[in-house]
Enzyme design. Structure first.
Site, mmCIF file in Angstrom:
data_model
loop_
_atom_site.group_PDB
_atom_site.id
_atom_site.type_symbol
_atom_site.label_atom_id
_atom_site.label_comp_id
_atom_site.label_asym_id
_atom_site.label_seq_id
_atom_site.Cartn_x
_atom_site.Cartn_y
_atom_site.Cartn_z
ATOM 1 N NE ARG A 27 -0.071 -7.942 2.166
ATOM 2 C CZ ARG A 27 0.300 -6.723 2.549
ATOM 3 N NH1 ARG A 27 0.130 -5.708 1.756
ATOM 4 N NH2 ARG A 27 0.818 -6.544 3.741
ATOM 5 N NE ARG A 31 -2.825 -1.753 -1.271
ATOM 6 C CZ ARG A 31 -1.848 -1.156 -0.598
ATOM 7 N NH1 ARG A 31 -1.893 0.138 -0.387
ATOM 8 N NH2 ARG A 31 -0.821 -1.856 -0.148
ATOM 9 N NE ARG A 40 -9.202 -0.757 1.895
ATOM 10 C CZ ARG A 40 -9.545 0.377 2.492
ATOM 11 N NH1 ARG A 40 -10.793 0.779 2.452
ATOM 12 N NH2 ARG A 40 -8.649 1.092 3.138
ATOM 13 C CG ASP A 77 -3.016 -6.409 8.032
ATOM 14 O OD1 ASP A 77 -2.690 -6.304 6.842
ATOM 15 O OD2 ASP A 77 -2.289 -6.045 8.974
ATOM 16 C CE1 TYR A 153 3.886 -2.668 10.469
ATOM 17 C CE2 TYR A 153 4.395 -4.974 10.838
ATOM 18 C CZ TYR A 153 4.258 -3.909 9.982
ATOM 19 O OH TYR A 153 4.468 -4.077 8.640
#
Ligand code: 1CP
Length: 348
Positions: A27, A31, A40, A77, A153
């Site tokens: 990552r 963020r 973003r 992702d 998921y």
């Protein structure tokens, strides 16, 4: 054109040792970087961001402008394949990903493989554009979720869970779960093969939900689908190194390495260097595994632990790619990443 095979990163994955370990961080784009938050905000939502090559390329490159990382990772992702399979993926603020929970394996096959690949084609454009934008020979990592983690998921319909439903499928409807995993192997093979054709120099398989599985189920949920995926990729002519990351595998790490055919293994925060060195084959490359939370705290504890990890694999003569034990958190301090990078660069 010169490939990435002479880079420190690829050479390490192929078993060479060097003065200092190559470094990248899971990552590394994202963020914790103000410049990421800025671009973003220009996209409608996170999926739109991922499917817009100009934005994904920019997000991939941002951390490389700040820090001398030894590899880039495609900005995308692991859940995009589920979006492409029409599982109703959306990212709700503060909630993480939400999907329509899967009822049966055949639901996944509602969308043809060619339509799935059509939907994710912007990702391939991102890879192509990145290869053109990065310096020649600079390695780019492509990736996907491993079948088990993507199945978690799909079945739960959300992340951050105790995996209750997929585990209950394993105990009550194993054939249905096997069919889900087998189909995800097929889709993921195609997805990763296409990333390599577009220019990816290495692949990483994220099995983020491999933790807390009884060992007899770990074998068929984690090891077996990964082995099939790696076999399929090799049969399809993919030769780039493959890093497997069975997060939370604990003592099953050795079976995972022995049986899946991956070329290197990602270690999570809780892995123990002495255990790794005694349980994995001599010279088998590893990647990891500084606690991401120590990069929030920074300072001496961060550098001391980085030294311990590096020293443990150096002493064993084990090829090591320095990384975190899981993704960097949004509240990590960019200046602590800088301190960490300077410290490792100074090793040679
Ligand atoms: O709004 C935003 O900016 C969303 C935050 C975000 C980002 C930056 C998400 C949503 N995904 C990503 C990018 C991403 N995800 C990358 C590329 C960036 C880089 O590495 O530099 C990669 C490799 C991933 C992989 C990924 N996504 C994993 C595997 C690694 C891991 O952390 O275990 C997983 C589990 C996901 C699912 C996911 N996507 C996003 C979130 C918040 C989550 C986790 C949700 C959960 O807790 O289950």
């Amino acid at each position: 054109m010169a490939g990435a095979e002479n880079s420190l990163f690829i050479k390490t994955l192929k078993g060479e040792r060097s003065h200092r370990p190559p470094v990248w961080l899971m990552r590394q784009a994202g963020r914790y970087l103000p410049e990421y938050r800025e671009i973003r905000a220009t996209a409608k939502d996170f999926l739109d961001f991922c499917y817009t090559p100009s934005l994904s390329v920019e997000a991939t490159l941002q951390p490389l402008r700040r820090y001398p990382f030894d590899a880039a990772i495609l900005f995308a992702d692991i859940l995009l394949v589920l979006d492409a399979m029409d599982r109703g993926l959306r990212f709700e603020a503060g909630e993480g990903p939400i999907l329509n929970p899967l009822d049966r394996a055949s639901d996944l096959e509602a969308v043809s493989l060619s339509k799935v690949m059509q939907r994710v084609s912007p990702v391939m454009e991102t890879v192509e554009r990145l290869k053109a934008a990065l310096p020649e020979g600079f390695p780019l990592i492509g990736f996907a979720g491993s079948p088990w983690t993507v199945a978690v998921y799909a079945i739960e319909g959300r992340g951050g869970t105790d995996k209750k439903n997929p585990k209950l499928w394993a105990y009550t409807r194993p054939d249905d779960l096997k069919a889900v995993l087998d189909y995800l192997v097929v889709v993921t093979t195609e997805y990763l093969k296409t990333q390599v054709e577009a220019g990816a120099d290495a692949l990483m398989l994220f099995d983020s939900w491999a933790e807390n599985l009884p060992d007899h189920v770990f074998d068929w949920l984690v090891i077996e689908p990964t082995r099939k995926l790696v076999d399929n990729l090799r049969s399809a002519g993919v030769t780039v190194p493959i890093i497997g990351f069975p997060r939370g595998a604990g003592a099953k790490l050795a079976d995972y390495v022995a049986q899946t055919g991956v070329n290197a293994v990602g270690l999570d925060t809780g892995q123990v260097p002495s255990f790794v060195n005694t349980s994995l084959p001599k010279g088998f490359p590893v990647q990891g595994h500084l606690d991401p939370l120590s990069v929030i705290a920074g300072g001496k504890q961060m550098l001391d632990r980085a030294d311990q990890i590096i020293e443990a694999y150096r002493a064993d003569g084990r090829p090591h790619v320095f990384n975190l034990g899981h993704g960097i958190t949004p509240d990590a301090k960019p200046e602590h990443v800088e301190t960490l990078m300077k410290h490792i660069q100074a090793m040679g």
